[in-house]
Design a protein around this motif. Structure first.
Motif, PDB file in Angstrom:
ATOM      1  N   LEU A 140      43.684  -6.318  -8.591  1.00  0.00           N
ATOM      2  CA  LEU A 140      45.081  -6.629  -8.936  1.00  0.00           C
ATOM      3  C   LEU A 140      45.601  -5.705 -10.039  1.00  0.00           C
ATOM      4  N   ILE A 141      44.794  -5.445 -11.038  1.00  0.00           N
ATOM      5  CA  ILE A 141      45.221  -4.558 -12.133  1.00  0.00           C
ATOM      6  C   ILE A 141      45.426  -3.137 -11.612  1.00  0.00           C
ATOM      7  N   LEU A 142      44.487  -2.658 -10.814  1.00  0.00           N
ATOM      8  CA  LEU A 142      44.615  -1.297 -10.289  1.00  0.00           C
ATOM      9  C   LEU A 142      45.849  -1.160  -9.394  1.00  0.00           C
ATOM     10  N   ARG A 143      46.149  -2.207  -8.627  1.00  0.00           N
ATOM     11  CA  ARG A 143      47.292  -2.140  -7.713  1.00  0.00           C
ATOM     12  C   ARG A 143      48.623  -2.341  -8.455  1.00  0.00           C
ATOM     13  N   GLU A 144      48.696  -3.367  -9.264  1.00  0.00           N
ATOM     14  CA  GLU A 144      49.975  -3.735  -9.866  1.00  0.00           C
ATOM     15  C   GLU A 144      50.299  -2.945 -11.132  1.00  0.00           C
ATOM     16  N   TYR A 145      49.325  -2.686 -11.943  1.00  0.00           N
ATOM     17  CA  TYR A 145      49.596  -1.976 -13.188  1.00  0.00           C
ATOM     18  C   TYR A 145      49.433  -0.466 -13.047  1.00  0.00           C
ATOM     19  N   ASP A 146      48.439  -0.049 -12.268  1.00  0.00           N
ATOM     20  CA  ASP A 146      48.179   1.389 -12.133  1.00  0.00           C
ATOM     21  C   ASP A 146      48.750   1.970 -10.845  1.00  0.00           C
ATOM     22  N   GLN A 147      49.364   1.123 -10.029  1.00  0.00           N
ATOM     23  CA  GLN A 147      50.069   1.576  -8.819  1.00  0.00           C
ATOM     24  C   GLN A 147      49.175   2.393  -7.881  1.00  0.00           C
ATOM     25  N   MET A 148      47.916   2.033  -7.780  1.00  0.00           N
ATOM     26  CA  MET A 148      47.004   2.775  -6.898  1.00  0.00           C
ATOM     27  C   MET A 148      47.149   2.296  -5.462  1.00  0.00           C
ATOM     28  N   ASP A 149      46.840   3.184  -4.531  1.00  0.00           N
ATOM     29  CA  ASP A 149      46.875   2.758  -3.138  1.00  0.00           C
ATOM     30  C   ASP A 149      45.550   2.069  -2.785  1.00  0.00           C
ATOM     31  N   TYR A 150      45.537   1.453  -1.603  1.00  0.00           N
ATOM     32  CA  TYR A 150      44.371   0.650  -1.215  1.00  0.00           C
ATOM     33  C   TYR A 150      43.086   1.479  -1.163  1.00  0.00           C
ATOM     34  N   GLN A 151      43.199   2.708  -0.674  1.00  0.00           N
ATOM     35  CA  GLN A 151      42.002   3.540  -0.546  1.00  0.00           C
ATOM     36  C   GLN A 151      41.414   3.881  -1.916  1.00  0.00           C
ATOM     37  N   GLU A 152      42.278   4.210  -2.880  1.00  0.00           N
ATOM     38  CA  GLU A 152      41.788   4.516  -4.228  1.00  0.00           C
ATOM     39  C   GLU A 152      41.075   3.301  -4.822  1.00  0.00           C
ATOM     40  N   LEU A 167      40.995  -9.107  -1.231  1.00  0.00           N
ATOM     41  CA  LEU A 167      40.895  -9.427  -2.662  1.00  0.00           C
ATOM     42  C   LEU A 167      42.287  -9.588  -3.272  1.00  0.00           C
ATOM     43  N   LEU A 168      43.197  -8.683  -2.904  1.00  0.00           N
ATOM     44  CA  LEU A 168      44.553  -8.750  -3.453  1.00  0.00           C
ATOM     45  C   LEU A 168      45.284  -9.993  -2.969  1.00  0.00           C
ATOM     46  N   PHE A 169      45.098 -10.333  -1.697  1.00  0.00           N
ATOM     47  CA  PHE A 169      45.746 -11.533  -1.166  1.00  0.00           C
ATOM     48  C   PHE A 169      45.271 -12.767  -1.931  1.00  0.00           C
ATOM     49  N   ARG A 170      43.959 -12.875  -2.101  1.00  0.00           N
ATOM     50  CA  ARG A 170      43.419 -14.043  -2.810  1.00  0.00           C
ATOM     51  C   ARG A 170      43.827 -14.037  -4.277  1.00  0.00           C
ATOM     52  N   ALA A 171      43.866 -12.857  -4.888  1.00  0.00           N
ATOM     53  CA  ALA A 171      44.262 -12.772  -6.299  1.00  0.00           C
ATOM     54  C   ALA A 171      45.709 -13.217  -6.484  1.00  0.00           C
ATOM     55  N   ARG A 172      46.592 -12.714  -5.634  1.00  0.00           N
ATOM     56  CA  ARG A 172      48.014 -13.087  -5.753  1.00  0.00           C
ATOM     57  C   ARG A 172      48.215 -14.577  -5.503  1.00  0.00           C
ATOM     58  N   ALA A 173      47.506 -15.111  -4.513  1.00  0.00           N
ATOM     59  CA  ALA A 173      47.633 -16.542  -4.224  1.00  0.00           C
ATOM     60  C   ALA A 173      47.142 -17.369  -5.407  1.00  0.00           C
ATOM     61  N   SER A 174      46.045 -16.936  -5.998  1.00  0.00           N
ATOM     62  CA  SER A 174      45.503 -17.662  -7.145  1.00  0.00           C
ATOM     63  C   SER A 174      46.452 -17.608  -8.340  1.00  0.00           C
ATOM     64  N   VAL A 175      46.995 -16.415  -8.602  1.00  0.00           N
ATOM     65  CA  VAL A 175      47.935 -16.279  -9.723  1.00  0.00           C
ATOM     66  C   VAL A 175      49.168 -17.138  -9.468  1.00  0.00           C
ATOM     67  N   LYS A 176      49.656 -17.107  -8.242  1.00  0.00           N
ATOM     68  CA  LYS A 176      50.826 -17.924  -7.895  1.00  0.00           C
ATOM     69  C   LYS A 176      50.538 -19.402  -8.118  1.00  0.00           C
ATOM     70  N   ASN A 177      49.385 -19.859  -7.650  1.00  0.00           N
ATOM     71  CA  ASN A 177      49.023 -21.278  -7.818  1.00  0.00           C
ATOM     72  C   ASN A 177      48.894 -21.655  -9.288  1.00  0.00           C
ATOM     73  N   GLN A 178      48.351 -20.735 -10.072  1.00  0.00           N
ATOM     74  CA  GLN A 178      48.185 -21.034 -11.496  1.00  0.00           C
ATOM     75  C   GLN A 178      49.522 -21.083 -12.233  1.00  0.00           C
ATOM     76  N   LEU A 179      50.477 -20.265 -11.782  1.00  0.00           N
ATOM     77  CA  LEU A 179      51.750 -20.176 -12.502  1.00  0.00           C
ATOM     78  C   LEU A 179      52.795 -21.168 -12.018  1.00  0.00           C
ATOM     79  N   GLU A 180      52.648 -21.683 -10.816  1.00  0.00           N
ATOM     80  CA  GLU A 180      53.667 -22.590 -10.272  1.00  0.00           C
ATOM     81  C   GLU A 180      53.960 -23.787 -11.164  1.00  0.00           C
ATOM     82  N   PRO A 181      52.964 -24.389 -11.779  1.00  0.00           N
ATOM     83  CA  PRO A 181      53.296 -25.541 -12.634  1.00  0.00           C
ATOM     84  C   PRO A 181      54.190 -25.173 -13.826  1.00  0.00           C
ATOM     85  N   TYR A 182      54.193 -23.927 -14.208  1.00  0.00           N
ATOM     86  CA  TYR A 182      54.948 -23.522 -15.396  1.00  0.00           C
ATOM     87  C   TYR A 182      56.350 -23.024 -15.072  1.00  0.00           C
ATOM     88  N   PHE A 183      56.551 -22.611 -13.851  1.00  0.00           N
ATOM     89  CA  PHE A 183      57.836 -22.022 -13.503  1.00  0.00           C
ATOM     90  C   PHE A 183      58.421 -22.729 -12.292  1.00  0.00           C
TER      91      PHE A 183
END
Length: 197
Positions: A140-152, A167-183
């Motif tokens: 997630l960090i490499l994709r979202e913060y460092d803008q790397m492509d999937y192959q990199e 991994l990215l799908f599960r990471a985003r789903a987990s982050v979404k689930n964790q943040l939903e109660p707050y927003f």
């Protein structure tokens, strides 16, 4: 001059050119390490680990083979391994990296209430990312913060592209689930480039 040309010259003895590689990648590597460290207080540690990363890369540069990976992929792999090693050391020493006392500096353009809300959102997003398993967090960090492509990302993590997407799908789903109660709204998608891709 490309990375490859610089590396070729360094291998031929012009070691002063390594400073140019550091100049090109230092900010990206510090940012990557900073996000991987799980704590906002570790800016100085991130710089130390960045230096350690470049030192390790320099020492191993003779074995770097461009046919196996690009220099940046190889460098990110060294940075990731350096951070994981540091986190293991910290865990072994039972030191909490999250109890930092770090106080973000407020921008003069933002009123205090907005800065407090922004800081709270940053903390919640950071905490949600920190709760992810290591490979999901790295992807997630490499994709979202460092803008790397999937192959990199796949090359750095030693995974296939389809595994990285999973991994990215599960990471985003987990982050979404964790943040939903707050927003009430899914604002995390608007935050720091966390758009679903």
């Amino acid at each position: 001059m490309t990375d490859s040309q610089i590396i070729r010259e360094i291998k031929e003895g012009n070691v002063e050119l390594y400073a140019e590689l550091m100049r090109r990648y230092q900010r990206k590597i510090v940012a990557f390490i900073f996000h991987m460290l799980k704590s906002a207080q570790l800016e100085l540690l991130a710089e130390d680990l960045c230096s350690e990363t470049f030192y390790k890369a320099f020492r191993s540069l003779h074995s770097f083979r461009e046919v196996d990976a690009s220099f940046s992929t190889w460098l990110y792999t060294i940075a990731r391994n350096t951070v994981l090693s540091e986190l293991r050391k910290q865990k072994a020493a039972n030191v909490s990296l999250d109890e930092s006392g770090y106080v973000p500096v407020a921008s003069s353009d933002i009123v205090p209430e907005q800065e407090v809300l922004r800081s709270e959102k940053v903390s919640l997003v950071r905490e949600a990312i920190n709760n992810l398993p290591e490979k999901q967090r790295s992807a997630l960090i490499l994709r979202e913060y460092d803008q790397m492509d999937y192959q990199e990302i796949a090359n750095i993590l030693g995974q296939t592209v389809s595994s990285v997407k999973s991994l990215l799908f599960r990471a985003r789903a987990s982050v979404k689930n964790q943040l939903e109660p707050y927003f009430a709204e899914p604002i995390y998608e608007e935050y720091e480039g966390m758009k679903s891709r």
